[in-house]
Design a protein around this motif. Structure first.
Motif, mmCIF file in Angstrom:
data_model
loop_
_atom_site.group_PDB
_atom_site.id
_atom_site.type_symbol
_atom_site.label_atom_id
_atom_site.label_comp_id
_atom_site.label_asym_id
_atom_site.label_seq_id
_atom_site.Cartn_x
_atom_site.Cartn_y
_atom_site.Cartn_z
ATOM 1 N N MET A 89 -18.721 -7.730 28.773
ATOM 2 C CA MET A 89 -18.134 -8.064 27.467
ATOM 3 C C MET A 89 -18.784 -7.243 26.348
ATOM 4 O O MET A 89 -18.101 -6.730 25.452
ATOM 5 N N LEU A 90 -20.107 -7.123 26.401
ATOM 6 C CA LEU A 90 -20.829 -6.375 25.376
ATOM 7 C C LEU A 90 -20.419 -4.907 25.393
ATOM 8 O O LEU A 90 -20.171 -4.298 24.346
ATOM 9 N N HIS A 91 -20.295 -4.337 26.587
ATOM 10 C CA HIS A 91 -19.884 -2.931 26.684
ATOM 11 C C HIS A 91 -18.482 -2.735 26.133
ATOM 12 O O HIS A 91 -18.216 -1.747 25.429
ATOM 13 N N ALA A 92 -17.562 -3.649 26.456
ATOM 14 C CA ALA A 92 -16.186 -3.533 25.961
ATOM 15 C C ALA A 92 -16.155 -3.566 24.436
ATOM 16 O O ALA A 92 -15.407 -2.812 23.797
ATOM 17 N N MET A 93 -16.996 -4.425 23.840
ATOM 18 C CA MET A 93 -17.063 -4.488 22.374
ATOM 19 C C MET A 93 -17.635 -3.204 21.802
ATOM 20 O O MET A 93 -17.094 -2.634 20.845
ATOM 21 N N GLU A 94 -18.726 -2.720 22.400
ATOM 22 C CA GLU A 94 -19.372 -1.508 21.885
ATOM 23 C C GLU A 94 -18.473 -0.285 22.045
ATOM 24 O O GLU A 94 -18.447 0.597 21.175
ATOM 25 N N ALA A 95 -17.741 -0.238 23.159
ATOM 26 C CA ALA A 95 -16.878 0.915 23.438
ATOM 27 C C ALA A 95 -15.518 0.798 22.749
ATOM 28 O O ALA A 95 -14.758 1.773 22.698
ATOM 29 N N GLY A 96 -15.200 -0.389 22.263
ATOM 30 C CA GLY A 96 -13.913 -0.606 21.609
ATOM 31 C C GLY A 96 -12.738 -0.585 22.568
ATOM 32 O O GLY A 96 -11.622 -0.195 22.196
ATOM 33 N N THR A 97 -12.964 -1.003 23.806
ATOM 34 C CA THR A 97 -11.890 -0.991 24.811
ATOM 35 C C THR A 97 -10.866 -2.071 24.498
ATOM 36 O O THR A 97 -11.219 -3.249 24.315
ATOM 37 N N GLN A 98 -9.606 -1.688 24.460
ATOM 38 C CA GLN A 98 -8.521 -2.605 24.133
ATOM 39 C C GLN A 98 -7.930 -3.230 25.404
ATOM 40 O O GLN A 98 -8.069 -2.695 26.501
ATOM 41 N N ASN A 99 -7.248 -4.372 25.213
ATOM 42 C CA ASN A 99 -6.504 -5.027 26.307
ATOM 43 C C ASN A 99 -7.387 -5.343 27.519
ATOM 44 O O ASN A 99 -6.991 -5.136 28.669
ATOM 45 N N LEU A 100 -8.589 -5.842 27.244
ATOM 46 C CA LEU A 100 -9.542 -6.156 28.298
ATOM 47 C C LEU A 100 -10.248 -7.460 27.982
ATOM 48 O O LEU A 100 -10.776 -7.641 26.885
ATOM 49 N N GLU A 101 -10.221 -8.383 28.948
ATOM 50 C CA GLU A 101 -10.977 -9.627 28.780
ATOM 51 C C GLU A 101 -11.661 -9.983 30.093
ATOM 52 O O GLU A 101 -11.300 -9.482 31.162
ATOM 53 N N TYR A 102 -12.674 -10.837 29.985
ATOM 54 C CA TYR A 102 -13.446 -11.247 31.154
ATOM 55 C C TYR A 102 -13.553 -12.767 31.202
ATOM 56 O O TYR A 102 -13.617 -13.426 30.158
ATOM 57 N N ARG A 103 -13.568 -13.288 32.436
ATOM 58 C CA ARG A 103 -13.736 -14.735 32.611
ATOM 59 C C ARG A 103 -14.643 -15.014 33.795
ATOM 60 O O ARG A 103 -14.561 -14.323 34.828
#
Length: 235
Positions: A89-103
């Motif tokens: 989740m932290l990497h996705a936020m830092e990288a600005g990756t769109q259309n991606l979620e984790y559960r």
């Protein structure tokens, strides 16, 4: 096997301990970073990820999930290793990756909640780490829409795989932390193909993945004797 028990606490602890290292390309996860472009291209060539809804089972720190989202897919990465998910989740936020979620949810639980909701299901380097891999295959089949694609990768169970994947990769070349794999959990292609057929899937393609320790190059081939990938479609 119940949904709550199809996970090995020791396996979860092992990957959680290394969670902060997931996105370091020179860390214990270097092999995953190196093979990810091969996996991604192979998946995209067959399933055309752009615009597809994808679930990545056993996503860990999100190396494949993130790259599939960057190919234009809407991706849900699931895992039971909470620390690895936080890193993802932290990497996705830092990288600005769109259309991606984790559960943090088991594949079986998600299958009960969202049957036939995904165009593509991926489950890479994960089946050899759970107590009941056939249950994961059945859950994956439940999650995918009719006509959808499923992609699995794991390790063959034979003397060569023991020599290459455990003795070689973990003890001689130090490509992976010692204890990453248990030989008894390796899965023959015939076993995985049978579980897929029993789950209502058609096996479309099987590919092997090879590694040259001198050139440090990975490539896909027809040799499934150690690492291999399986592509299926839901009938």
């Amino acid at each position: 096997m119940t949904q709550a028990t199809n996970a090995d606490p020791q396996e979860l602890a092992k990957f959680s301990e290394l969670a902060h290292r997931w996105w370091d390309p020179e860390s214990e996860f270097k092999p995953l970073h190196r093979i990810n472009p091969l996996r991604l291209e192979w998946i995209d060539r067959q399933a055309r990820l752009d615009g597809k809804r994808v679930v990545d089972i056993g996503c860990g720190g999100g190396i494949l999930s993130d790259s599939m989202a960057r190919k234009g897919a809407s991706v849900l990465g699931i895992d039971l290793a909470g620390k690895a998910l936080k890193v993802a989740m932290l990497h996705a936020m830092e990288a600005g990756t769109q259309n991606l979620e984790y559960r943090e949810v088991a594949a079986e639980a998600l299958a009960a909640e969202q049957p036939a909701q995904f165009d593509v299901v991926t489950c890479m380097e994960m089946l050899e780490h759970v107590p009941d891999p056939s249950s994961i295959v059945h859950a994956a089949s439940t999650l995918v829409k009719p006509g959808g694609w499923l992609f699995f990768s794991t390790l063959n169970r034979n003397a060569k795989a023991f020599l290459f994947a455990i003795l070689g990769a973990e003890y001689l070349l130090n490509l992976l932390p010692k204890g990453t794999h248990e030989y008894g959990k390796f899965i023959r292609p015939s076993e995985l193909a049978r579980w897929c057929r029993e789950a209502g899937l058609d096996v479309v393609e099987t590919r092997g993945m090879e590694y040259n320790p001198l050139t440090q190059r990975y490539w896909l081939s027809g040799d499934t004797s150690v690492n291999y990938l399986l592509a299926c479609r839901k009938t």
